[in-house]
Design a protein around this motif. Structure first.
Motif, mmCIF file in Angstrom:
data_model
loop_
_atom_site.group_PDB
_atom_site.id
_atom_site.type_symbol
_atom_site.label_atom_id
_atom_site.label_comp_id
_atom_site.label_asym_id
_atom_site.label_seq_id
_atom_site.Cartn_x
_atom_site.Cartn_y
_atom_site.Cartn_z
ATOM 1 N N HIS A 182 11.323 58.083 61.717
ATOM 2 C CA HIS A 182 10.174 58.424 63.168
ATOM 3 C C HIS A 182 10.636 57.385 63.425
ATOM 4 O O HIS A 182 10.408 55.828 63.102
ATOM 5 N N ALA A 183 9.800 57.183 64.834
ATOM 6 C CA ALA A 183 9.671 56.088 65.444
ATOM 7 C C ALA A 183 8.062 55.232 64.687
ATOM 8 O O ALA A 183 7.283 56.089 64.448
ATOM 9 N N LEU A 184 7.895 54.113 65.344
ATOM 10 C CA LEU A 184 6.807 53.003 64.685
ATOM 11 C C LEU A 184 5.485 53.180 65.997
ATOM 12 O O LEU A 184 5.448 53.398 66.872
ATOM 13 N N ASP A 185 5.013 54.888 65.702
ATOM 14 C CA ASP A 185 4.089 55.286 66.514
ATOM 15 C C ASP A 185 2.367 55.049 65.728
ATOM 16 O O ASP A 185 1.256 54.716 66.907
ATOM 17 N N ASP A 186 2.610 54.288 64.970
ATOM 18 C CA ASP A 186 1.553 53.399 64.819
ATOM 19 C C ASP A 186 1.501 52.271 63.741
ATOM 20 O O ASP A 186 1.793 52.132 62.766
ATOM 21 N N PRO A 187 1.364 51.126 64.567
ATOM 22 C CA PRO A 187 2.047 50.233 64.219
ATOM 23 C C PRO A 187 0.482 49.844 62.205
ATOM 24 O O PRO A 187 1.364 48.735 61.613
ATOM 25 N N ALA A 188 -0.200 50.259 62.744
ATOM 26 C CA ALA A 188 -1.601 49.880 61.066
ATOM 27 C C ALA A 188 -0.615 50.257 60.034
ATOM 28 O O ALA A 188 -1.085 50.044 58.660
ATOM 29 N N LYS A 189 0.945 51.008 60.806
ATOM 30 C CA LYS A 189 1.150 51.769 58.966
ATOM 31 C C LYS A 189 2.122 50.270 58.432
ATOM 32 O O LYS A 189 2.056 50.164 57.305
ATOM 33 N N LEU A 190 2.328 49.169 58.955
ATOM 34 C CA LEU A 190 3.215 48.343 58.618
ATOM 35 C C LEU A 190 1.690 47.102 58.130
ATOM 36 O O LEU A 190 2.388 46.361 57.663
ATOM 37 N N VAL A 191 0.570 47.635 58.082
ATOM 38 C CA VAL A 191 -0.748 46.464 57.747
ATOM 39 C C VAL A 191 -0.517 45.881 56.607
ATOM 40 O O VAL A 191 -0.802 44.606 55.921
ATOM 41 N N ASN A 192 -0.096 47.019 55.851
ATOM 42 C CA ASN A 192 -0.546 46.855 53.464
ATOM 43 C C ASN A 192 0.429 45.570 53.445
ATOM 44 O O ASN A 192 0.843 45.351 52.592
ATOM 45 N N LEU A 193 2.158 46.582 54.198
ATOM 46 C CA LEU A 193 3.295 45.356 53.752
ATOM 47 C C LEU A 193 3.257 43.723 54.685
ATOM 48 O O LEU A 193 3.518 43.459 53.521
#
Length: 146
Positions: free
Chosen positions: A67-78
């Motif tokens: 997948h492409a990064l459609d939602d940058p919030a996915k990376l917040v926890n990391l």
């Protein structure tokens, strides 16, 4: 001086020295136990933190492959976990965690991959961005065990 006074003073001095020795021994024992407890807690915190990073990074890397990064919030926890590593981890561990984050970002922005094309890979490091991170964590935790 009266012999009775000398014996009484000697008995009091002996009792005081015995009490001081007992106090010092107890204090040193408690201090060492507290230090050992803090080291065990610190190691457990690092183990949990590194495990959490590995789980989150693995999930994101798998997602980034297809997948492409459609939602940058996915990376917040990391990012939050990496900042905790900044607080508690060793510099080498932090460096590897940042390298993993960079690789995940690069994978998200690369074209999507077909996993069947990777059937001929012979080395796990080609697909495993966490291999070096895990090795550094193992070394750090082994040193913390001593």
């Amino acid at each position: 001086m009266n012999a009775a006074y000398v014996s009484a003073l000697s008995a009091l001095a002996g009792s005081a020295i015995g009490a001081m020795a007992s106090f010092a021994t107890t204090w040193l024992t408690l201090r060492n136990q507290e230090r050992a407890t803090l080291l065990v807690q610190d190691r457990a915190r690092r183990e949990a933190l590194y495990g959490e990073f590995i789980r989150e990074a693995s999930t994101l890397f798998g997602d980034a492959f297809q997948h492409a990064l459609d939602d940058p919030a996915k990376l917040v926890n990391l990012y939050a976990i990496v900042n905790k590593i900044r607080l508690f981890g060793e510099p080498e561990t932090l460096e590897e965690a940042e390298r993993v984050m960079q690789r995940i970002g690069e994978t998200y922005f690369a074209p999507n991959k077909d996993l069947s094309a990777y059937a001929d890979i012979h080395h796990a490091g080609d697909l495993d961005p966490l291999c070096a991170f895990s090795a550094v964590c193992r070394k750090e935790l082994a040193i913390a065990r001593r």
